[in-house]
Design an enzyme around this catalytic site. Structure first.
Site, short mmCIF file in Angstrom:
data_model
loop_
_atom_site.label_atom_id
_atom_site.label_comp_id
_atom_site.label_asym_id
_atom_site.label_seq_id
_atom_site.Cartn_x
_atom_site.Cartn_y
_atom_site.Cartn_z
CD GLU A 100 -3.29 -0.46 2.05
OE1 GLU A 100 -4.32 -1.13 1.96
OE2 GLU A 100 -3.09 0.35 2.97
CG HIS B 161 9.57 -29.20 2.07
ND1 HIS B 161 10.23 -30.37 1.73
CD2 HIS B 161 10.21 -28.70 3.16
CE1 HIS B 161 11.20 -30.58 2.62
NE2 HIS B 161 11.22 -29.58 3.48
CE LYS C 215 -11.36 1.44 3.34
NZ LYS C 215 -11.05 2.25 4.52
O1 PA5 Z 1 -3.53 1.08 5.89
C1 PA5 Z 1 -4.62 1.53 5.63
O2 PA5 Z 1 -4.87 2.75 5.62
C2 PA5 Z 1 -5.80 0.60 5.35
O3 PA5 Z 1 -5.40 -0.72 5.25
C3 PA5 Z 1 -6.82 0.70 6.45
O4 PA5 Z 1 -6.23 0.34 7.67
C4 PA5 Z 1 -8.02 -0.20 6.18
O5 PA5 Z 1 -8.59 0.11 4.93
C5 PA5 Z 1 -9.07 -0.05 7.27
O6 PA5 Z 1 -9.45 1.30 7.38
P1 PA5 Z 1 -10.15 1.84 8.67
O7 PA5 Z 1 -9.21 1.73 9.80
O8 PA5 Z 1 -10.52 3.25 8.34
O9 PA5 Z 1 -11.36 0.98 8.88
#
Ligand code: PA5
Length: 462
Positions: A294, A323, A436
């Site tokens: 990310e 393995h 999202k």
């Molecule tokens: O790293 C990030 O920003 C995302 O993976 C969020 O943690 C994830 O989408 C969950 O979002 P939220 O904490 O707003 O529910």
């Protein structure tokens, strides 16, 4: 401290075609890296820079509040249920798996020192949810719902399901079984928590989900099951101090960031494998995969030019994946850099009994499983070198809160430095947000009507 062994990325070891002239590269990038580290440390206190995670080791108030609440609810609950996804769950999963006794949830109360079992619901599989809710007595369960935005559909739907059952089973008292971790002001969960009167913890400003493990997002679940969070904090602080060093020859996060960047951009190693030789550390790989993917997978650079950058992270587990995946790593495309994680001293030593001495497996008798694991890790490393495959090894002296915190914090800093080398915004995630928003539109959320129409047309053809 943690050690990083980077010998096996050097051209002297794996050849010119795949290896780096590393000492020379460290010299070439010395000034740039020094600027990057100073700049991150200068920017970290400025609002909007999303670097507040660099200050989490010094947030004494949060540590105090988390410890106070954990001691208040100790002995009140048999189970802790964490509702969250992505950055709101992966750090907690990685650290509890690393630091709690293996098979924690199956141990007796006595063996758990009367701390609760812990369950993470980080998916919305209907069968999994049904199975877990059938298993848990919600009257004896503390639910920690974690979402920074306070509106993530997966987490909020889990919360709605659980809250509804709890309210039916417990009457008004259900409120005492829910604790919310969310933004201090914004989001639907914040509104609901205030309205309903839940205990709440704050996800600090300018800390993204994947960098939130050392905020109350991660610390609260850890403290609830008796993990020593002071030890964790001291690990982060010591690592933070070490990584403030602007000299690339002394800074392991900068070294590994540069190695990965050069391997990708000069040697076409587009895949980064995280392979701990420890089952307890297996979910550190899942956490790393999110952190790396990310943060570094971006369409444009800081000048808005389209670059579509980002090495693809992969998870593997030593020795299990010897393995499974190692055949590919050795003989398949030479497009990866492998990160081994080794542990010097395991908590246990398991001897292999001296039996079957006159058979083909007699050689194993009298050794330990620890010897075997280390031999296999060495053998795999050498084989990779034979096939000219770059690899680095991060070594933890042992698995405890201090070193696990160091490992995670070092990987966070490594990611931030790599992002600067790629010249991208490490801390946004427009690709995640897009999906999202599509989900909100498809599920009929108010304000997303136009997108819903456009989506229906697209879905008809894709
Ligand atoms: O790293 C990030 O920003 C995302 O993976 C969020 O943690 C994830 O989408 C969950 O979002 P939220 O904490 O707003 O529910």
């Amino acid at each position: 401290m943690l050690k990083l062994d980077y010998r096996n990325v050097k051209s002297a070891i794996i050849g010119k075609e795949n290896g780096l002239e590393l000492e020379q590269e460290f010299e070439n990038y010395k000034t740039k890296i020094s600027h990057i580290i100073s700049d991150l440390n200068k920017r970290k206190d400025k609002p909007g820079q999303w670097l507040q995670w660099m200050n989490l080791g010094y947030n004494e108030e949060t540590v105090w509040l988390v410890k106070e609440y954990a001691s208040l609810v100790k002995n009140r609950f048999e189970n802790v249920l964490i509702l969250g996804i992505g950055g709101s769950a992966l750090g907690g999963i990685a650290v509890t798996e690393a630091l709690l006794s293996p098979y924690w949830n199956l141990l007796s109360d006595e063996k758990r020192n009367n701390y609760p079992r812990i369950f993470f619901l980080d998916n919305i599989d209907p069968d999994q949810i049904t199975g877990l809710l059938d298993l848990l007595d919600l009257k004896k369960t503390l639910v920690n719902v974690i979402t920074k935005s306070g509106s993530t559909a997966e987490t909020m739907s889990q919360y709605m399901i659980v809250k509804d059952i709890m309210a039916k089973e417990l009457g008004d008292d259900y409120r005492k079984n829910i604790v919310a971790t969310t933004d201090k002001k914004m989001g639907i969960l914040r509104q609901l928590a205030d309205q309903e009167g839940y205990k709440t913890f704050v996800v600090p400003d300018d800390v993204g989900g994947r960098f939130s493990i050392f905020s109350s997002v991660g610390l609260l679940p850890l403290a609830l099951v008796g993990i020593d969070i002071d030890e964790i904090i001291s690990g982060i602080k010591d690592m933070d101090l070490a990584l403030k060093n602007t000299d690339i020859f002394e800074n392991i996060a900068a070294q590994n960031a540069l190695i990965h960047y050069l391997m990708d951009t000069q040697k076409n190693k587009k895949l980064s494998v995280m392979m701990p030789y420890s089952s307890r550390l297996r979910y550190v790989s899942d956490w790393y995969v999110q952190l790396w993917a990310e943060s570094l997978g971006k369409e444009v650079n800081n000048n808005g030019e389209k670059i579509n950058c980002g090495p693809t992270p992969l998870r593997a587990l030593g020795v299990t994946d010897q393995h499974s995946q190692i055949q590919l790593y050795n003989e398949g495309p030479n497009d990866k850099i492998i990160n081994f994680i080794r542990v010097d001293e395991f908590e246990n030593t398991v001897e292999i009994p001296k039996i079957f001495e006159y058979t083909g497996i007699g050689y194993l008798g009298g050794k330990t499983i620890n010897n075997l694991l280390n031999a296999e890790a060495d053998a795999t490393k050498v084989a990779l070198v034979d096939f000219e495959r770059p690899n680095v090894t991060i070594t933890l002296p042992k698995i405890n809160g201090y070193y696990v915190a160091q490992l995670l914090y070092m990987l966070e800093i490594q990611t931030a430095i790599a992002g600067e080398l790629y010249d991208i915004n490490t801390f946004n995630q427009p690709g995640v947000e897009q999906a999202k928003n599509y989900t909100y539109a498809l599920m009929g959320r108010a304000g997303y009507e136009d997108s819903a129409e456009a989506l229906k047309e697209k879905l008809a053809v894709v």
